[in-house]
Design an enzyme around this catalytic site. Structure first.
Site: not given
Ligand code: 5GP
Length: 141
Positions: A103, A105
């Site tokens: 993903h 951001h």
């Molecule tokens: P990363 O894996 O890049 O560190 O971040 C994962 C992102 O997913 C985080 O910013 C977190 O806030 C977001 N996130 C985690 N669980 C959920 C969810 O159930 N729904 C949404 N919309 N975002 C999520």
């Protein structure tokens, strides 16, 4: 690197098993609001291809994703009247990744804005819904 886990939270969102505040969808990606935004308008662009991160995504799939990232990012900047944009993408735990489905951001930024730390708090659903609506409108316009 561990294998892709099809029960990660973004896989469940892609399958419609977990709700999200949707901003954009086509055959390649789903974009939705991050539930723990680090700035207002923080959203995620999630490719539909089952890849763990940048290290295992097929290059041709990645090539299809990036124009969608650009399109949604530009709409977020317009919707928020932002001065700039931060694009973040983390890989593996050591690289800051917490959800193991590729993903991107998108963080629209204003001059002098401070990013909240990752990991919370959760934003109110109505605030995320309003923001998603603004970005959808920018995409449509
Ligand atoms: P990363 O894996 O890049 O560190 O971040 C994962 C992102 O997913 C985080 O910013 C977190 O806030 C977001 N996130 C985690 N669980 C959920 C969810 O159930 N729904 C949404 N919309 N975002 C999520």
């Amino acid at each position: 690197m561990p294998a892709y886990d099809r029960d990660n939270i973004f896989a469940k969102i892609l399958r419609g098993e977990v709700p999200c505040q949707k901003v954009y969808e086509d055959e390649v990606v789903l974009a939705f609001m991050d539930v723990m935004p680090r700035v207002p308008g923080h959203l995620l662009v999630v490719p539909k291809v089952p890849a763990r991160n940048l290290l295992d995504v097929p290059p041709e799939a990645l090539a299809a994703v990036m124009p969608r990232v650009q399109k949604v990012a530009a709409a977020a900047v317009r919707a928020l009247e932002a001065d700039g944009l931060m694009l973040q993408q983390f890989n593996e735990e050591a690289g800051g990744q917490t959800v193991f489905h590729l993903h991107f951001h998108i963080l629209p930024l204003h001059h002098g804005a401070a990013l909240k730390p990752p990991g919370g708090p959760m934003e109110k659903p109505e605030v995320l819904a309003e923001m998603a609506g603004r970005i959808r409108a920018a995409l449509a316009g």
